[in-house]
Motif scaffolding. Structure first.
Motif, mmCIF file in Angstrom:
data_model
loop_
_atom_site.group_PDB
_atom_site.id
_atom_site.type_symbol
_atom_site.label_atom_id
_atom_site.label_comp_id
_atom_site.label_asym_id
_atom_site.label_seq_id
_atom_site.Cartn_x
_atom_site.Cartn_y
_atom_site.Cartn_z
ATOM 1 N N ALA A 1 3.849 -40.896 -7.391
ATOM 2 C CA ALA A 1 4.301 -41.810 -8.438
ATOM 3 C C ALA A 1 3.908 -43.254 -8.120
ATOM 4 C CB ALA A 1 5.813 -41.709 -8.611
ATOM 5 N N LEU A 2 4.001 -43.631 -6.849
ATOM 6 C CA LEU A 2 3.642 -45.001 -6.461
ATOM 7 C C LEU A 2 2.140 -45.258 -6.542
ATOM 8 C CD1 LEU A 2 6.088 -45.409 -3.456
ATOM 9 C CD2 LEU A 2 6.193 -46.626 -5.650
ATOM 10 N N LEU A 3 1.353 -44.209 -6.382
ATOM 11 C CA LEU A 3 -0.103 -44.349 -6.459
ATOM 12 C C LEU A 3 -0.645 -44.176 -7.878
ATOM 13 C CD1 LEU A 3 -1.170 -42.396 -3.249
ATOM 14 C CD2 LEU A 3 -1.149 -44.879 -3.584
ATOM 15 N N ALA A 4 0.178 -43.638 -8.780
ATOM 16 C CA ALA A 4 -0.261 -43.360 -10.155
ATOM 17 C C ALA A 4 -0.743 -44.639 -10.841
ATOM 18 C CB ALA A 4 0.887 -42.747 -10.951
ATOM 19 N N GLY A 5 -1.910 -44.552 -11.446
ATOM 20 C CA GLY A 5 -2.459 -45.688 -12.168
ATOM 21 C C GLY A 5 -3.078 -46.750 -11.281
ATOM 22 N N ARG A 6 -3.115 -46.510 -9.988
ATOM 23 C CA ARG A 6 -3.726 -47.471 -9.054
ATOM 24 C C ARG A 6 -4.747 -46.730 -8.196
ATOM 25 N NH1 ARG A 6 0.755 -50.863 -5.982
ATOM 26 N NH2 ARG A 6 1.381 -48.830 -5.265
ATOM 27 N N PRO A 7 -5.926 -46.448 -8.725
ATOM 28 C CA PRO A 7 -6.911 -45.654 -7.981
ATOM 29 C C PRO A 7 -7.413 -46.329 -6.711
ATOM 30 C CG PRO A 7 -7.892 -46.572 -9.967
ATOM 31 C CD PRO A 7 -6.415 -46.871 -10.028
ATOM 32 N N HIS A 8 -7.232 -47.625 -6.605
ATOM 33 C CA HIS A 8 -7.681 -48.373 -5.440
ATOM 34 C C HIS A 8 -6.649 -48.353 -4.303
ATOM 35 C CE1 HIS A 8 -5.686 -50.775 -8.490
ATOM 36 N NE2 HIS A 8 -5.035 -51.303 -7.472
ATOM 37 N N ALA A 9 -5.392 -48.046 -4.607
ATOM 38 C CA ALA A 9 -4.329 -48.026 -3.593
ATOM 39 C C ALA A 9 -4.379 -46.715 -2.816
ATOM 40 C CB ALA A 9 -2.970 -48.196 -4.262
ATOM 41 N N TYR A 10 -3.847 -46.749 -1.607
ATOM 42 C CA TYR A 10 -3.829 -45.566 -0.754
ATOM 43 C C TYR A 10 -2.572 -45.562 0.108
ATOM 44 C CZ TYR A 10 -5.878 -49.000 2.468
ATOM 45 O OH TYR A 10 -6.116 -50.115 3.208
ATOM 46 N N ALA A 11 -2.233 -44.391 0.641
ATOM 47 C CA ALA A 11 -1.018 -44.225 1.443
ATOM 48 C C ALA A 11 -1.389 -44.009 2.908
ATOM 49 C CB ALA A 11 -0.209 -43.047 0.927
ATOM 50 N N MET A 12 -0.664 -44.682 3.794
ATOM 51 C CA MET A 12 -0.854 -44.558 5.240
ATOM 52 C C MET A 12 0.501 -44.292 5.893
ATOM 53 S SD MET A 12 -4.115 -45.091 5.708
ATOM 54 C CE MET A 12 -4.333 -45.442 7.430
ATOM 55 N N VAL A 13 0.493 -43.490 6.952
ATOM 56 C CA VAL A 13 1.714 -43.200 7.704
ATOM 57 C C VAL A 13 1.698 -44.045 8.969
ATOM 58 C CG1 VAL A 13 3.087 -41.438 8.863
ATOM 59 C CG2 VAL A 13 1.758 -40.844 6.821
ATOM 60 N N MET A 14 2.709 -44.886 9.124
ATOM 61 C CA MET A 14 2.795 -45.770 10.287
ATOM 62 C C MET A 14 3.008 -44.942 11.546
ATOM 63 S SD MET A 14 2.504 -48.791 11.179
ATOM 64 C CE MET A 14 3.093 -50.335 11.766
ATOM 65 N N GLN A 15 2.263 -45.251 12.583
ATOM 66 C CA GLN A 15 2.359 -44.541 13.853
ATOM 67 C C GLN A 15 2.891 -45.431 14.974
ATOM 68 O OE1 GLN A 15 1.312 -41.087 14.248
ATOM 69 N NE2 GLN A 15 1.590 -41.365 12.060
ATOM 70 N N SER A 16 2.774 -46.737 14.827
ATOM 71 C CA SER A 16 3.135 -47.637 15.926
ATOM 72 C C SER A 16 4.470 -48.330 15.665
ATOM 73 C CB SER A 16 2.040 -48.684 16.139
ATOM 74 O OG SER A 16 2.186 -49.753 15.237
ATOM 75 N N THR A 17 4.873 -49.111 16.650
ATOM 76 C CA THR A 17 6.109 -49.886 16.539
ATOM 77 C C THR A 17 5.817 -51.361 16.308
ATOM 78 O OG1 THR A 17 6.163 -50.175 18.933
ATOM 79 C CG2 THR A 17 7.388 -48.302 18.028
ATOM 80 N N ALA A 18 4.612 -51.697 15.891
ATOM 81 C CA ALA A 18 4.202 -53.092 15.727
ATOM 82 C C ALA A 18 5.011 -53.835 14.665
ATOM 83 C CB ALA A 18 2.715 -53.166 15.391
ATOM 84 N N LEU A 19 5.667 -53.113 13.757
ATOM 85 C CA LEU A 19 6.447 -53.757 12.694
ATOM 86 C C LEU A 19 7.892 -53.284 12.660
ATOM 87 C CD1 LEU A 19 3.784 -53.659 9.846
ATOM 88 C CD2 LEU A 19 4.568 -55.676 11.109
ATOM 89 N N GLU A 20 8.388 -52.755 13.771
ATOM 90 C CA GLU A 20 9.736 -52.190 13.775
ATOM 91 C C GLU A 20 10.815 -53.220 13.443
ATOM 92 O OE1 GLU A 20 10.657 -50.483 17.609
ATOM 93 O OE2 GLU A 20 9.732 -52.160 18.629
ATOM 94 N N LEU A 21 10.640 -54.469 13.846
ATOM 95 C CA LEU A 21 11.642 -55.481 13.533
ATOM 96 C C LEU A 21 11.539 -55.980 12.093
ATOM 97 C CD1 LEU A 21 11.627 -57.534 16.847
ATOM 98 C CD2 LEU A 21 13.236 -55.766 16.109
ATOM 99 N N ALA A 22 10.467 -55.612 11.411
ATOM 100 C CA ALA A 22 10.305 -55.930 9.989
ATOM 101 C C ALA A 22 10.765 -54.765 9.119
ATOM 102 C CB ALA A 22 8.852 -56.271 9.696
ATOM 103 N N GLY A 23 11.249 -53.695 9.750
ATOM 104 C CA GLY A 23 11.773 -52.564 9.003
ATOM 105 C C GLY A 23 10.787 -51.451 8.735
ATOM 106 N N VAL A 24 9.594 -51.531 9.297
ATOM 107 C CA VAL A 24 8.606 -50.466 9.130
ATOM 108 C C VAL A 24 8.573 -49.669 10.426
ATOM 109 C CG1 VAL A 24 6.212 -49.883 8.607
ATOM 110 C CG2 VAL A 24 7.253 -51.909 7.566
ATOM 111 N N ARG A 25 9.037 -48.426 10.348
ATOM 112 C CA ARG A 25 9.174 -47.597 11.546
ATOM 113 C C ARG A 25 8.109 -46.511 11.580
ATOM 114 N NH1 ARG A 25 15.502 -46.535 10.538
ATOM 115 N NH2 ARG A 25 14.536 -45.089 9.107
#
Length: 148
Positions: free
Chosen positions: A49-73
């Motif tokens: 649903a988040l990618l619908a209508g945005r053929p240029h956007a893509y999904a990535m799964v975070m593997q590192s802790t580089a943004l853990e304090l920003a809420g991305v785990r």
């Protein structure tokens, strides 16, 4: 082997290790492409649903802790849009060219730099963005998190 695995995970050198050779967990493969196959239907549907209508956007799964304090785990699914212009405070996907190759990292944009948000001091080192060898290639527009 246990000490080595703990050292690799934490980025802290174990006993007898050369301090300059300690692995950095925040700078391994930071994110991998999202694969819907085998994932929970709710997450797969949310990503679609988040990618619908945005053929240029893509999904990535975070593997590192580089943004853990920003809420991305680790395990979070980030929707990256290369057509969105970055603003201060945005999580961005950036490429840093060093020598013969480029490294892709995910950091917080703070004009004219990108910085990490982690407990690991090596992950928060500012990197200057110059548009050629250090450039932003996308902005995180959405985040899908696994429950629990």
């Amino acid at each position: 082997l246990t000490v080595q695995r703990i050292s690799e995970y934490t980025g802290i050198a174990g006993p007898g290790a050369d301090e300059g050779q300690a692995p950095m967990r925040s700078f391994r493969e930071e994110a991998v492409p999202y694969v819907a196959e085998g994932d929970a239907p709710a997450r797969t549907g949310a990503v679609a649903a988040l990618l619908a209508g945005r053929p240029h956007a893509y999904a990535m799964v975070m593997q590192s802790t580089a943004l853990e304090l920003a809420g991305v785990r680790p395990g979070d699914i980030m929707i990256i849009d290369p057509l969105v212009a970055p603003a201060d405070g945005d999580v961005v996907c950036a490429q840093l060219e060093e020598g013969m190759g480029a490294t892709t990292v995910y950091r917080i944009f703070q004009m004219p730099n990108i910085v990490g948000a982690s407990f690991d001091p090596r992950a928060v080192r500012p990197e200057s963005i110059n548009g050629t060898t250090r450039r932003i290639v996308g902005v995180m527009t959405d985040l899908v998190r696994r429950r629990g």
